[in-house]
Enzyme design. Sequence first.
Site, short mmCIF file in Angstrom:
data_model
loop_
_atom_site.label_atom_id
_atom_site.label_comp_id
_atom_site.label_asym_id
_atom_site.label_seq_id
_atom_site.Cartn_x
_atom_site.Cartn_y
_atom_site.Cartn_z
NE ARG A 51 131.24 63.67 55.09
CZ ARG A 51 130.17 63.03 55.54
NH1 ARG A 51 129.29 62.35 54.89
NH2 ARG A 51 130.43 62.78 56.84
NE ARG B 47 131.17 59.82 61.67
CZ ARG B 47 131.43 60.50 60.66
NH1 ARG B 47 132.60 60.99 59.89
NH2 ARG B 47 130.32 60.59 59.83
CE LYS C 85 122.82 57.71 57.12
NZ LYS C 85 124.25 57.37 57.10
NE ARG D 167 130.26 65.39 59.65
CZ ARG D 167 129.36 64.73 59.53
NH1 ARG D 167 128.44 64.82 58.47
NH2 ARG D 167 129.09 63.72 60.41
NE ARG E 132 124.60 57.52 63.72
CZ ARG E 132 124.88 58.39 62.72
NH1 ARG E 132 123.43 59.16 62.40
NH2 ARG E 132 125.78 58.84 62.09
#
Length: 220
Positions: free
Chosen positions: A133, A171, A21, A160, A96
């Site tokens: 990532r 998550r 996204k 991250r 969210r």
Amino acid sequence: MTLGSPYAVRLVMLGPPGAGKGTQAERFARTHGIPKISTGDILREAVQAGTEMGRLAREVMDAGRLVSDDIMIGIVRERLERPDADAGFVLDGFPRTVGQAQALDTMVDEAQPLVIVDVEVPTEILVQRLRTRRICGTCGVGAPPGAKVCAKCGGGLVQRVDDNEHVVRERLSVYERQTQPIVDFYAGRKTFRSIDGDQTEESVSADLAAAVASALGAYR
Ligand code: AMP
């Protein structure tokens, strides 16, 4: 505006963490000269800056849970009131929860359509993507797979804090419980579209542009 539409583009990107996204929102916003508003980025900046909000948000974010609706709605309301959002915007990471989605409806002018695009990617691919990532440790921009340094500022790449496997699973489960229901909240609207996020970045961008054009066409 290149979409042949009289409307400002107010785009909401939905999709699980790792669906791409952020990358797609950035590309779309740049192409159309409108701001990308990422609530994750706003929170990470507040954490970096050591503000009161950042202090409150940090623990929740590191655990992969959601910051309260009150705080998030306040942040987005304030951001959408800035003049640059009059020309349109891309929301990444908000809403969210159903509460946030309902609040968003009250923030936007009813005469201007909200286009909602859900980016779909299978869960195991998300886990794999998130674990590998990397983002820039200096400017926070996402780096493509295999990159050694940040293409934007040359900074070193880091993971991250919330991209380790344990937090990633949390998550994704938070997404299923709290965010997936907003797909149902929006699904009946004429301006709702789903796209396949398990393709090359270019193909997803092309599908996103087509989805937005079709949604705006349906609104007219
Ligand atoms: P993101 O970069 O969108 O994956 O967001 C990173 C983290 O920031 C999330 O795991 C949440 O802890 C928090 N966050 C971002 N946006 C929201 C939101 N709209 N509501 C609640 N928490 C959020």
